[in-house]
Design an enzyme around this catalytic site. Structure first.
Site, short mmCIF file in Angstrom:
data_model
loop_
_atom_site.label_atom_id
_atom_site.label_comp_id
_atom_site.label_asym_id
_atom_site.label_seq_id
_atom_site.Cartn_x
_atom_site.Cartn_y
_atom_site.Cartn_z
CB THR A 311 3.70 10.73 -4.86
OG1 THR A 311 3.72 9.74 -3.81
CG2 THR A 311 5.12 11.08 -5.26
CG ASP A 312 -2.88 10.10 -4.09
OD1 ASP A 312 -2.85 9.45 -3.02
OD2 ASP A 312 -3.92 10.59 -4.55
CD1 TRP A 313 -1.72 3.32 -2.37
CD2 TRP A 313 -1.50 4.32 -0.39
NE1 TRP A 313 -1.63 2.34 -1.42
CE2 TRP A 313 -1.50 2.92 -0.19
CE3 TRP A 313 -1.38 5.16 0.71
CZ2 TRP A 313 -1.37 2.34 1.08
CZ3 TRP A 313 -1.26 4.60 1.97
CH2 TRP A 313 -1.25 3.20 2.15
CB ALA A 314 1.50 3.01 -4.86
CG ASP A 315 -0.16 7.95 -7.91
OD1 ASP A 315 -0.61 6.91 -8.42
OD2 ASP A 315 -0.88 8.86 -7.48
#
Length: 779
Positions: A311-315
């Site tokens: 994932t990307d950051w906190a997605d």
């Protein structure tokens, strides 16, 4: 005459490990992975799927801030690696670059715990965003950002820069790179446009393949400790949100997704990329992190991607917090993992692990999905050689930050810089002149590098890049300080938002122009990326426009230098400029390269990798449809739809001239599978040596889906001495000119096609219609 051929197509104790590891057979890796997987508990498996940021396990007031100097907290490290069995760490403490020595200390300590204290001795995999060089390592070689590399139209220099980046990232003890960005830069409003290789599908695909080969090696042997595992991002359709703002929705047909946005990712996957990061946005109402069709059916099944999906950051949390498709964080985890996510960039807590264990026990997430994800992660760790050599040592990387590497960075910057206007051949300027240097970008290393430079937003550049030259310093070095006057006129507010300006003193700049021969005016943008780079107005700031107008009124020839991550509108000042030079974000050697171009030591050869717009409502790409180029017709209104752009895609001037002639094809008709050879002669008809990006465009005259006006189907960068000529040869087949039809299959249809290389044209026919792939399902 030469012929040139191109085919389209907790204690800092260093751990001692063997220095060379044999490449394993893939079946041997599979046996090892399956054996390890069979021994793992559910909690150990879930931990491998978790990734937290470094600040979570360091000493400091909270998980967002670390003490300086940064130090790992032994209790927090053991909580992460032993209690929650976390398999990956990313980022850098306090969002700042560290020395190779510090990286080695920190990662050695992590691996000491993981490899000696955990039950199964599974190493941590450390990841970082090394986007234009090894971003977060002090002393590393910084290259132009991707948009500038695209402007070189030079595959070799992109690959070489990527090799250096891989070497210096491994010198930092980091084996996993969250790069390259293979989104397309088709909307200049988008704040991450400069992280892309531009608007064209073919250009981005070709450059992306070079980056993968540079990072991973031609054989993708990432056990080689001079290579890193690449992560292609952000899969996919991320860069064209309807609002132009980061992480906002896009509405786009599947035909468009497959034809424009998928090819660059598929090319990188075919080139062997080991991992992939997911688009943080929403496509047609569904967040990509929750879209099983895109992440599993299309990516893993149809395309056959075998690597890690991160994932990307906190997605995953954003599925609940922002996108409102999950009623709780636990449901968000269920949606994302079942959709096909393998690893969660959490990044600040361990709730993901707790929720996922519960979901598996409840039967809401099948164990088969967990095993698939963990198998991919363990395979990546084995292929990187982390079980045998979990930490590389900076002492083994004697070329780190070397002069030879810096020369490659300089060359890349020099080849990227694009000359857009040169009225009456005012450039190059002789060196016996006096110049005024003005503008907010004139004396800034920060703006030369852009975001993802020593920190996320690039605000720490000045701390790390003092040994390099700003534009002002490079011109002073070239001419002598007594020949260079500096009056900034407008300055950025370094403490506020990137677009805010302060210290506006245009009158002082005008007065300073009185005693000079030329004005070098450096305008553009301060550093930004992602949401902080969202804007409401694409026009260059009013202060900068007023500065440009005031200096132009002095009557002194003004050379406009654009140092920007996206094309800001300059329509109101362009006509007053004697020359316009696009610098993009060239890195630490951008000032030196610019000076050498302005004074003729280097002949510019960059070409625009995007269409430079003239108006805010004419944001059209070069590969537009015929209806976007309507003109006034007899008896009808003028639609003002005349494709008014400031500069076209692929445009760039030189200090010499090139003549194209004798365009010919090997045959006038081919079937869908035959090869067509296209040859054109290029001659340097000027008086100085120069490089030229030869660009092949092909137009499908008529098709069942409205064809684009033209499409880039080949390019090659060549160097010609004055008077020298060369044949450039392209080879294509029907697949190279196919489009995505209504049934979603790549198809070439029988009919007439037109070739364009410069002003040379030729036609050929395809004699049959053929589809080249099967599509399993559709959105």
């Amino acid at each position: 005459m030469k012929r040139f051929y191109v085919t389209v197509a907790l204690v800092a104790a260093a751990i001692v490990f063997p220095s060379s590891i044999p490449v394993p057979h893939s079946d041997t890796t599979k046996v090892k992975v399956d054996d390890l997987l069979s021994k793992m508990t559910l909690e150990e498996k879930v931990g491998q799927m978790a990734q937290v940021t470094l600040d979570v396990i360091t000493k400091g007031p909270n998980e967002y801030v670390s003490d300086e100097p940064v130090t790992l907290d032994p209790n927090l490290v053991r909580k992460a690696l032993l209690e929650y069995k976390v398999g990956s760490i990313l980022n850098t403490a306090n969002n700042r670059a560290r020395t190779p020595e510090k990286w080695h200390e920190l990662i050695s300590q992590l691996q000491e715990v993981a490899m000696k204290e955990s039950r199964l001795k599974i190493p941590v995999i450390y990841g970082v965003d090394a986007n234009h060089g090894t971003t977060y390592t002090a002393g590393a070689t910084m290259f132009p950002q991707e948009i500038g590399l695209a402007a070189t139209f030079n595959r070799a220099i992109v690959k070489r820069g990527s090799e250096i980046c891989a070497y210096e990232t491994r010198a930092s003890s980091i084996p996993w790179n969250f790069s390259p960005v293979l989104d397309l830069g088709r909307d200049p409003r988008f704040p991450r446009m400069w992280e892309t290789f531009g608007e064209d599908v073919y250009l981005a695909s070709e450059m992306g393949k070079q980056v993968i080969d540079g990072y991973e090696g031609d054989d993708n042997n990432v056990k080689n400790t001079k290579k890193v595992a690449a992560t292609v991002k952000h899969f996919f359709g991320y860069s064209v949100p309807n609002s132009g703002k980061d992480r906002t929705p896009v509405y786009i047909s599947e035909m468009e997704l497959r034809e424009r946005h998928l090819p660059s990712f598929k090319a990188a996957i075919d080139a062997g990329a080991h991992s992939l990061m997911v688009n943080s946005g929403i496509i047609n109402g569904v967040p990509v992190h929750a879209n099983k069709y895109l992440l599993t059916t299309l990516l893993k099944e149809e395309i056959g991607f075998k690597g890690v999906v991160v994932t990307d950051w906190a997605d995953i949390e954003n599925l609940h917090n922002r996108d409102k498709v999950a009623s709780s964080h636990k449901e968000a985890v269920k949606l994302a993992i079942n959709a096909g996510v393998d690893m969660s960039m959490i990044p600040y807590n361990f709730r993901f692990c707790d929720y996922l264990v519960e979901l598996v026990k409840e039967g809401a997430v099948p164990m088969s999905r967990i095993d698939d994800a963990v198998r991919r992660i363990l395979t990546l760790k084995y292929e990187l050689g982390l079980f045998d050599k979990p930490v590389t040592n900076y002492k083994d990387y004697t070329e780190f930050g070397s002069a030879a590497y810096e020369k490659v960075s300089y060359d890349a910057a020099a080849e990227s810089i694009t000359l857009l206007k040169n009225k009456n051949n005012i450039l190059p300027v002789k060196k016996d002149v006096k110049v005024l240097v003005a503008g907010p970008n004139a004396n800034s290393m920060r703006s030369l590098n852009g975001g993802w430079s020593y920190s996320w937003q690039g605000e720490k550049v000045e701390e790390f890049a003092t040994k390099y030259n700003t534009i002002l310093e490079a011109l002073q070095k070239e001419l002598g300080k007594d020949k260079v006057v500096f009056a900034q006129g407008v300055a950025y507010n370094e403490q506020g938002k990137y677009y805010e300006e302060k210290d506006v003193d245009i009158d002082a700049a005008v007065k300073a122009a009185a005693g000079v021969d030329y004005i070098v005016l450096a305008l553009g943008e301060n550093t930004y990326t992602e949401k902080p780079g969202d804007l409401h107005d694409l026009t260059l700031s009013l202060n900068q426009i007023n500065l440009a107008k005031a200096l132009a009124k002095t009557g002194k020839p003004t050379i406009l230098v654009l140092n920007e991550g996206r094309p800001r509108l300059i329509r109101d000042i362009e006509q007053d400029m004697a020359a316009v030079v696009q610098l993009y974000l060239p890195g630490n050697f951008g000032g030196d390269a610019l000076a050498d171009i302005l004074f003729g030591d280097v002949n510019p050869s960059g070409k625009l990798p995007y269409t430079y717009p003239m108006y805010a409502n004419t944001l059209v790409t070069y590969d537009h449809k015929p209806s976007e180029e309507q003109v006034k017709m007899a008896g009808m209104y003028d639609y003002a739809s005349d494709f008014a752009v400031q500069y076209p895609f692929g445009f760039g001037l030189s200090y010499t001239t090139f003549e194209y002639s004798n365009l010919r094809v090997s045959k006038t008709s081919i079937n869908a599978s035959e090869e067509l050879t296209i040859t054109v002669n290029v001659k340097n008809t000027g008086t100085v040596e120069g490089k030229e990006a030869v660009q092949l465009y092909i137009s499908d005259k008529y098709a069942s889906v409205t064809p684009d006006m033209k499409r880039l189907r080949g390019f090659e960068k060549i160097n010609l001495k004055a008077g020298e000529s060369r044949d450039v040869v392209f080879k294509i087949t029907g697949r190279d000119i196919a489009f995505v039809a209504t049934d979603l299959r790549w198809t070439v249809e029988a009919g007439e096609f037109e070739i364009n290389i410069d002003k040379q044209k030729a036609n050929f026919n395809v004699t049959e219609t053929k589809a080249f792939n099967e599509v399993k399902t559709r959105l």
